[in-house]
Design a protein around this motif. Sequence first.
Motif, PDB file in Angstrom:
ATOM      1  N   VAL A  37       0.674  -1.372   0.189  1.00  0.00           N
ATOM      2  CA  VAL A  37       0.005   0.323   0.057  1.00  0.00           C
ATOM      3  C   VAL A  37       0.736   1.286   0.492  1.00  0.00           C
ATOM      4  O   VAL A  37       0.426   2.082  -0.602  1.00  0.00           O
ATOM      5  N   VAL A  65      -6.133   5.662   4.223  1.00  0.00           N
ATOM      6  CA  VAL A  65      -5.726   4.750   4.059  1.00  0.00           C
ATOM      7  C   VAL A  65      -5.912   4.250   5.917  1.00  0.00           C
ATOM      8  O   VAL A  65      -6.598   3.194   6.019  1.00  0.00           O
ATOM      9  N   ALA A  74      -9.055   3.652   6.701  1.00  0.00           N
ATOM     10  CA  ALA A  74     -10.227   2.169   6.355  1.00  0.00           C
ATOM     11  C   ALA A  74      -9.179   1.406   7.181  1.00  0.00           C
ATOM     12  O   ALA A  74      -9.646   0.155   6.998  1.00  0.00           O
ATOM     13  N   VAL A  81      -6.244  -0.405   6.959  1.00  0.00           N
ATOM     14  CA  VAL A  81      -5.711  -1.044   5.696  1.00  0.00           C
ATOM     15  C   VAL A  81      -3.747  -0.582   6.836  1.00  0.00           C
ATOM     16  O   VAL A  81      -3.355   0.101   6.086  1.00  0.00           O
ATOM     17  N   LEU A  87      -5.362  -8.137  -0.418  1.00  0.00           N
ATOM     18  CA  LEU A  87      -6.136  -7.521   0.523  1.00  0.00           C
ATOM     19  C   LEU A  87      -7.796  -7.315  -0.148  1.00  0.00           C
ATOM     20  O   LEU A  87      -7.720  -8.095  -0.963  1.00  0.00           O
ATOM     21  N   SER A  88      -8.452  -7.825   1.168  1.00  0.00           N
ATOM     22  CA  SER A  88      -9.734  -8.312   0.071  1.00  0.00           C
ATOM     23  C   SER A  88     -10.691  -6.747  -0.319  1.00  0.00           C
ATOM     24  O   SER A  88     -10.113  -5.877  -0.802  1.00  0.00           O
ATOM     25  N   GLN A 108     -11.117  -3.490   0.821  1.00  0.00           N
ATOM     26  CA  GLN A 108      -9.653  -2.980   1.569  1.00  0.00           C
ATOM     27  C   GLN A 108      -8.908  -2.233   0.039  1.00  0.00           C
ATOM     28  O   GLN A 108      -9.017  -1.064   0.056  1.00  0.00           O
ATOM     29  N   ARG A 109      -8.714  -3.001  -0.806  1.00  0.00           N
ATOM     30  CA  ARG A 109      -8.618  -2.664  -2.041  1.00  0.00           C
ATOM     31  C   ARG A 109      -9.203  -1.375  -2.963  1.00  0.00           C
ATOM     32  O   ARG A 109      -8.463  -0.470  -3.572  1.00  0.00           O
ATOM     33  N   ARG A 125     -10.711   0.788  -0.863  1.00  0.00           N
ATOM     34  CA  ARG A 125      -9.871   2.417  -0.241  1.00  0.00           C
ATOM     35  C   ARG A 125      -8.797   2.796  -0.380  1.00  0.00           C
ATOM     36  O   ARG A 125      -8.641   3.889  -0.429  1.00  0.00           O
ATOM     37  N   VAL A 126      -7.928   1.534  -0.880  1.00  0.00           N
ATOM     38  CA  VAL A 126      -6.540   1.729  -1.420  1.00  0.00           C
ATOM     39  C   VAL A 126      -6.787   3.040  -2.474  1.00  0.00           C
ATOM     40  O   VAL A 126      -6.336   3.802  -2.564  1.00  0.00           O
TER      41      VAL A 126
END
Length: 290
Positions: free
Chosen positions: A95, A118, A121, A123, A132-133, A136-137, A139-140
């Motif tokens: 990330v 980030v 979230a 992460v 990542l789920s 999560q991806r 949110r990145v």
Amino acid sequence: MTHQQAPVLAEGLGKRYSRGWALRDCSLEIPPGRVVALVGPNGAGKSTLMGMVTGLVRPTAGRIAVFGEVPSGRGMHSCVAFLTQQKPLYPQFTVAETLRLGRHANPGWDQAYAEELVARAAVPLAAKVGTLSGGQRTRVALALALGKRPRLLMLDEPLADLDPLARQAVLQTLLAECRAQEITVLLSSHVLAELEGVCDHLVLLIAGQVRVAGDVAQLVHEHALLVGPPGQPCPVPQGAIIDSQVVNGVQLVLVPAHAARPAPGWQLHRPRLGQLALSYMRGSGLAVAA
Ligand SMILES: Nc1ncnc2c1ncn2[C@@H]1O[C@H](COP(=O)(O)OP(=O)(O)OP(=O)(O)O)[C@@H](O)[C@H]1O
């Protein structure tokens, strides 16, 4: 460039591919600071319109200006961020490395803000993107988009791979952020229900043309939903009916507000955004993806 300039202004805009016109005679203005729902059936021209905002798709006719500038095709306007379902993330990067890429690619990059998004979230910066789920991806990818400090954020079905709960959570977080930062949002989605109470402006494309566009409150005010028992003749002339259907044993008829009349057995309601959009799509006789 001033803050009052429309994020997007299109006049007579058209795009013709080898198979025909994807967008035709499209004139519209996306006002600043609004959360705009861009909706329409499959193939209506939504992605084509967004592509023309980025400059990657060149108009065949008419003109488009983004914050007063004609997209050059040599990269997106620096004030625009664009997120699609195919998020531009490298699975083997962490990330932190992903955010570093964002810093290199964007002159106005705000590293502290991107890291904060980030962290909010939950992460980890050291995690590899590939581990990542989906949520999560996303949110990145959003941190990457917002770290640019855009003034227009375009979202082309970016949440389509998330479960309904994650969709709702990510959308609410994102929009709260955009409202706080006064970022204009152009959100393309087939999930009309999730745009309810979120979008305050609507652009409805049908078969490459703008069918309805404007302030949601105003559009709702200009329409009426007549609800009546099945089989009972509708108290509005046929020519004024935008769409008529029977749902769960009741007739739902969308009409312009000025055409609506109180009649025995019929109730008058204001339509919701989703009902309005869906009725126009159904009324156009095209397949609806909702
Ligand atoms: N590169 C291309 N070459 C040829 N035709 C294209 C190209 N891109 C889009 N089209 C056509 O243009 C029309 C509009 O496509 P577009 O992807 O803009 O619609 P959309 O509203 O985003 O659809 P969806 O909701 O299915 O994503 C479609 O008929 C599509 O097949």
